[in-house]
Design a protein around this motif. Structure first.
Motif, short mmCIF file in Angstrom:
data_model
loop_
_atom_site.label_atom_id
_atom_site.label_comp_id
_atom_site.label_asym_id
_atom_site.label_seq_id
_atom_site.Cartn_x
_atom_site.Cartn_y
_atom_site.Cartn_z
N TYR A 25 50.09 38.07 40.35
CA TYR A 25 50.97 38.34 39.22
C TYR A 25 50.16 38.75 37.99
O TYR A 25 50.46 39.75 37.32
CB TYR A 25 51.81 37.11 38.87
CG TYR A 25 52.24 37.10 37.43
CD1 TYR A 25 53.23 37.96 36.98
CD2 TYR A 25 51.60 36.27 36.50
CE1 TYR A 25 53.60 38.00 35.64
CE2 TYR A 25 51.96 36.30 35.16
CZ TYR A 25 52.95 37.16 34.73
OH TYR A 25 53.30 37.20 33.40
N TYR A 26 49.11 37.98 37.69
CA TYR A 26 48.38 38.22 36.46
C TYR A 26 47.63 39.55 36.51
O TYR A 26 47.52 40.24 35.49
CB TYR A 26 47.41 37.07 36.18
CG TYR A 26 46.99 37.02 34.74
CD1 TYR A 26 47.76 36.35 33.79
CD2 TYR A 26 45.85 37.70 34.31
CE1 TYR A 26 47.39 36.35 32.45
CE2 TYR A 26 45.48 37.70 32.98
CZ TYR A 26 46.26 37.03 32.06
OH TYR A 26 45.91 37.03 30.73
N ALA A 27 47.14 39.91 37.70
CA ALA A 27 46.49 41.22 37.83
C ALA A 27 47.49 42.34 37.56
O ALA A 27 47.17 43.34 36.91
CB ALA A 27 45.89 41.37 39.22
N GLY A 28 48.72 42.18 38.05
CA GLY A 28 49.76 43.16 37.75
C GLY A 28 50.06 43.21 36.26
O GLY A 28 50.27 44.29 35.70
N GLY A 31 47.86 45.39 34.61
CA GLY A 31 47.98 46.80 35.01
C GLY A 31 47.20 47.17 36.25
O GLY A 31 47.01 48.37 36.51
N LEU A 32 46.77 46.19 37.03
CA LEU A 32 45.98 46.46 38.24
C LEU A 32 46.88 46.48 39.47
O LEU A 32 47.84 45.70 39.57
CB LEU A 32 44.89 45.40 38.41
CG LEU A 32 43.97 45.14 37.21
CD1 LEU A 32 42.92 44.10 37.57
CD2 LEU A 32 43.31 46.43 36.75
N ALA A 302 42.35 31.56 37.82
CA ALA A 302 42.82 32.87 38.28
C ALA A 302 42.96 33.84 37.12
O ALA A 302 42.51 34.99 37.19
CB ALA A 302 44.16 32.71 39.01
N ALA A 303 43.59 33.38 36.03
CA ALA A 303 43.74 34.24 34.86
C ALA A 303 42.39 34.57 34.24
O ALA A 303 42.14 35.71 33.82
CB ALA A 303 44.64 33.56 33.82
N LEU A 304 41.50 33.58 34.20
CA LEU A 304 40.15 33.81 33.65
C LEU A 304 39.42 34.87 34.47
O LEU A 304 38.81 35.79 33.91
CB LEU A 304 39.38 32.49 33.66
CG LEU A 304 38.00 32.47 33.00
CD1 LEU A 304 38.12 32.76 31.51
CD2 LEU A 304 37.34 31.10 33.22
N ALA A 305 39.48 34.74 35.80
CA ALA A 305 38.79 35.70 36.66
C ALA A 305 39.35 37.11 36.48
O ALA A 305 38.60 38.08 36.34
CB ALA A 305 38.91 35.27 38.12
N VAL A 306 40.68 37.24 36.47
CA VAL A 306 41.29 38.56 36.35
C VAL A 306 40.92 39.20 35.02
O VAL A 306 40.61 40.41 34.96
CB VAL A 306 42.82 38.47 36.51
CG1 VAL A 306 43.48 39.81 36.13
CG2 VAL A 306 43.19 38.10 37.94
N LEU A 317 39.77 48.81 29.84
CA LEU A 317 40.46 47.55 29.62
C LEU A 317 39.54 46.56 28.91
O LEU A 317 38.34 46.50 29.18
CB LEU A 317 40.94 46.94 30.93
CG LEU A 317 42.00 47.72 31.70
CD1 LEU A 317 42.30 47.04 33.03
CD2 LEU A 317 43.28 47.85 30.88
N ALA A 318 40.10 45.75 28.03
CA ALA A 318 39.34 44.71 27.35
C ALA A 318 39.45 43.41 28.13
O ALA A 318 40.40 43.20 28.90
CB ALA A 318 39.88 44.51 25.94
#
Length: 328
Positions: A25-28, A31-32, A302-306, A317-318
């Protein structure tokens, strides 16, 4: 083995448990495009396969949530990223490409991606067998309780002192005719809140005890316990024995990916980056100094890694994404 072309994505996530689903989800959200590979045939990892009825207490916003309900919500959330799922596939080999990596599954499917995030939990696993009378397996002796209702009205003996043993004893208490918990030590290795609930429940505690013998004509009928302090024996009526003695974990092909390991875990830095370029890890499989293995921590990882791999995938991307409410 012939290689079948699978898909080309910005990010390949290895593991479709809760951390992998949230990462999708977070990768989406960043924008990935995403592909998710998992050895199991359904998303949710061990939580869905082994503990779907378990109550989970360490997820923000939920005083308690049934494991399968949490998985269902994470799958629905991940669907916003439109991930491609390769379920029943084991990520086997990895090679560097000009602008990313190429992974081939054990079924010969090729996935190319610009980065990989490993969220594979503890890898594949097999339960530690009960030393006494293992021939009763599938005849009353079991290692998992995915559907506690199957033991409604039964006399149940649970063996073990970790989270699984305590959780299953508590889950079975309102359903079974009786529940006994047998552990070799007076102390339990489970969550403090669960242990407090256990000690105020009707579950009969036998510590420090072990099962010496199981008997029954066609299936489990009785267990014989031994007190490890006094040597005294006690016989209990039992329709089912749940052996929750932990698992033997196997990371499988991941151990051949050239990643720095910390025991049975993948070593990561504070950005969740592994020792291999473009490969990150999060959740139970990742390890670093001060690690605390909680679902809530894994979701944050997960969010940190993405966020840290996003500029690797797309240099425009930043790392810092801004607030999710921006523009609303």
């Amino acid at each position: 083995m012939g290689v079948e072309y699978g898909c080309d994505s910005d990010l390949l996530i290895v593991g479709a448990g809760p951390v992998g689903l949230y990462a999708a989800y977070y990768a989406g959200f960043r924008g990935l495009s995403v592909t998710v590979v998992d050895a199991l045939e359904q998303p949710g990892g061990q939580m869905a396969a082994l503990y779907p009825e378990k109550q989970v207490y360490d997820v923000a916003g939920f005083p308690a949530v049934r494991a399968q309900d949490l998985v269902d919500a994470l799958v629905e959330q991940a669907s916003q990223a439109k991930p491609r799922y390769l379920l029943g596939h084991i990520a086997q080999t990895i090679e560097d490409t000009a602008d990313g990596v190429a992974v081939i599954t054990h079924r010969g499917t090729l996935v190319t991606a610009k980065a990989v995030l490993v969220t594979g939990g503890i890898g594949s696993f097999t339960p530690r067998p009960l030393p006494a009378d293992s021939e009763y397996e599938n005849r009353g002796l079991r290692y998992f309780v995915p559907k506690p209702a199957e033991l409604t009205g039964a006399d149940v003996v649970v063996v073990g002192g970790g989270d699984s043993a305590v959780d299953w004893a508590l889950a079975l208490e309102p359903l079974a005719r009786s529940v006994a918990l047998v552990h070799r030590r007076p102390q339990f290795r489970a969550h403090e809140h669960s242990v407090r609930m256990l000690r105020t429940s009707s579950v009969r505690l036998y510590t420090p005890h072990e099962i010496r013998h199981i008997d029954g004509e066609l299936r489990v009928e009785h267990v014989e316990l031994s007190n490890l302090d006094t040597g005294a024996s006690e016989r209990l009526r039992a329709d089912a024995v749940v052996a929750a003695l932990g698992f033997v974990a196997n990371l499988g092909p991941l151990t051949r990916w050239g990643l720095e390991m910390r025991g049975r875990h993948i070593a990561v830095d504070r950005t969740m980056r592994t020792s291999r370029p473009r490969v990150y890890a999060a959740g139970d499989i990742a390890d670093y100094e001060g690690k605390v293995a909680l679902i809530s921590v894994g979701l944050g990882e997960a969010a940190l890694a993405v966020n840290h791999l996003a500029p690797v995938v797309d240099p425009t991307l930043a790392t810092v994404p801004g607030h999710s409410s921006d523009g609303l």
